[in-house]
Design a protein around this motif. Structure first.
Motif, PDB file in Angstrom:
ATOM      1  N   GLY A  20       2.479   7.879   4.403  1.00 58.25           N
ATOM      2  CA  GLY A  20       1.863   7.460   3.155  1.00 58.25           C
ATOM      3  C   GLY A  20       0.420   7.940   3.036  1.00 58.25           C
ATOM      4  N   ARG A  21      -0.301   7.902   4.135  1.00 58.43           N
ATOM      5  CA  ARG A  21      -1.705   8.316   4.087  1.00 58.43           C
ATOM      6  C   ARG A  21      -1.819   9.800   3.759  1.00 58.43           C
ATOM      7  NH1 ARG A  21      -3.309   6.196   8.962  1.00 58.43           N
ATOM      8  NH2 ARG A  21      -3.331   8.306   9.766  1.00 58.43           N
ATOM      9  N   LYS A  25      -3.394  11.367   0.390  1.00 56.60           N
ATOM     10  CA  LYS A  25      -4.513  12.302   0.445  1.00 56.60           C
ATOM     11  C   LYS A  25      -4.187  13.582  -0.336  1.00 56.60           C
ATOM     12  CE  LYS A  25      -6.849  12.317   4.391  1.00 56.60           C
ATOM     13  NZ  LYS A  25      -7.213  12.651   5.802  1.00 56.60           N
ATOM     14  N   ALA A  26      -2.969  14.063  -0.199  1.00 59.76           N
ATOM     15  CA  ALA A  26      -2.565  15.278  -0.928  1.00 59.76           C
ATOM     16  C   ALA A  26      -2.658  15.050  -2.434  1.00 59.76           C
ATOM     17  CB  ALA A  26      -1.143  15.672  -0.529  1.00 59.76           C
ATOM     18  N   LEU A  27      -2.247  13.855  -2.892  1.00 64.94           N
ATOM     19  CA  LEU A  27      -2.319  13.576  -4.331  1.00 64.94           C
ATOM     20  C   LEU A  27      -3.776  13.453  -4.785  1.00 64.94           C
ATOM     21  CD1 LEU A  27       0.684  11.108  -4.834  1.00 64.94           C
ATOM     22  CD2 LEU A  27       0.453  13.422  -5.756  1.00 64.94           C
ATOM     23  N   LYS A  28      -4.610  12.860  -3.936  1.00 62.50           N
ATOM     24  CA  LYS A  28      -6.044  12.804  -4.266  1.00 62.50           C
ATOM     25  C   LYS A  28      -6.608  14.210  -4.424  1.00 62.50           C
ATOM     26  CE  LYS A  28      -7.401   8.474  -2.114  1.00 62.50           C
ATOM     27  NZ  LYS A  28      -7.965   7.886  -0.886  1.00 62.50           N
ATOM     28  N   ASN A  29      -6.211  15.098  -3.511  1.00 63.20           N
ATOM     29  CA  ASN A  29      -6.702  16.478  -3.584  1.00 63.20           C
ATOM     30  C   ASN A  29      -6.243  17.176  -4.865  1.00 63.20           C
ATOM     31  OD1 ASN A  29      -8.025  16.203  -1.174  1.00 63.20           O
ATOM     32  ND2 ASN A  29      -6.397  17.137   0.058  1.00 63.20           N
ATOM     33  N   LEU A  30      -5.132  16.706  -5.430  1.00 65.66           N
ATOM     34  CA  LEU A  30      -4.671  17.262  -6.703  1.00 65.66           C
ATOM     35  C   LEU A  30      -5.391  16.623  -7.891  1.00 65.66           C
ATOM     36  CD1 LEU A  30      -0.795  17.521  -6.094  1.00 65.66           C
ATOM     37  CD2 LEU A  30      -2.432  19.398  -6.260  1.00 65.66           C
ATOM     38  N   GLY A  31      -6.252  15.624  -7.600  1.00 64.13           N
ATOM     39  CA  GLY A  31      -7.069  15.066  -8.671  1.00 64.13           C
ATOM     40  C   GLY A  31      -6.673  13.672  -9.140  1.00 64.13           C
ATOM     41  N   GLU A  35      -5.226   4.803  -5.087  1.00 61.29           N
ATOM     42  CA  GLU A  35      -5.885   3.746  -4.329  1.00 61.29           C
ATOM     43  C   GLU A  35      -5.084   3.428  -3.063  1.00 61.29           C
ATOM     44  OE1 GLU A  35      -6.818  -0.775  -5.438  1.00 61.29           O
ATOM     45  OE2 GLU A  35      -8.047   0.785  -6.365  1.00 61.29           O
ATOM     46  N   GLU A  36      -3.769   3.490  -3.186  1.00 58.06           N
ATOM     47  CA  GLU A  36      -2.907   3.189  -2.039  1.00 58.06           C
ATOM     48  C   GLU A  36      -1.566   3.860  -2.266  1.00 58.06           C
ATOM     49  OE1 GLU A  36      -2.462  -0.948   0.008  1.00 58.06           O
ATOM     50  OE2 GLU A  36      -0.887  -0.790  -1.484  1.00 58.06           O
ATOM     51  N   LEU A  37      -1.034   4.451  -1.208  1.00 56.46           N
ATOM     52  CA  LEU A  37       0.311   5.002  -1.309  1.00 56.46           C
ATOM     53  C   LEU A  37       1.095   4.607  -0.068  1.00 56.46           C
ATOM     54  CD1 LEU A  37       1.420   8.422  -2.651  1.00 56.46           C
ATOM     55  CD2 LEU A  37       2.465   7.479  -0.612  1.00 56.46           C
TER      56      LEU A  37
END
Lengths: 81, 81
Positions: A20-21, A25-31, A35-37
């Motif tokens: 999940g982490r 993080k990959a989705l955060k890098n996509l913009g 908050e939590e996955l």
């Protein structure tokens, strides 16, 4: 009678969910503003039973979940017949 | 605004789900009358967004699902704020 159970097996609070982490993080890098996955285990089971609640509960306890690290929940719906 | 998405990524019909088959067999060996057991991927995502439907759809297309072998569905609920 036939039933469909949707079973979700979650890691207990505070336990590490590296998959999940990493995906978060990959989705955060996509913009995306993640908050939590979490990536719980998820099972869809079609089965015959006269006591579907009892059977689903047992399947979780005996095989699908480890009570030391997991919690579980399920929804059961009739499929007829 | 904050949202929680529950995303289910399923293998397309006809594709091999060895994990599901093995777990289904194990449950049969324990005496349950399993007809089918599938193990889709399941994600629980808490995220901030002004367009949650668009973002969830995009996350599936861009990262979580492979359109060649997967179908996906999601439910989104508001978490307030």
């Amino acid at each position: 009678m036939k039933w469909k159970a949707r079973i979700v097996v979650r890691l207990k609070e505070g336990l590490n969910d590296p998959e999940g982490r990493v995906i978060g993080k990959a989705l955060k890098n996509l913009g995306y503003r993640i908050e939590e996955l979490k990536v719980p285990k998820y099972f869809e089971v079609v089965f015959e039973s006269d006591e579907p609640e009892k059977d689903a509960e047992e399947m979780c306890r005996r095989l699908l979940a480890n009570p030391v690290i997991h919690t579980y929940s399920y929804e059961i719906e009739p499929l007829g017949e």
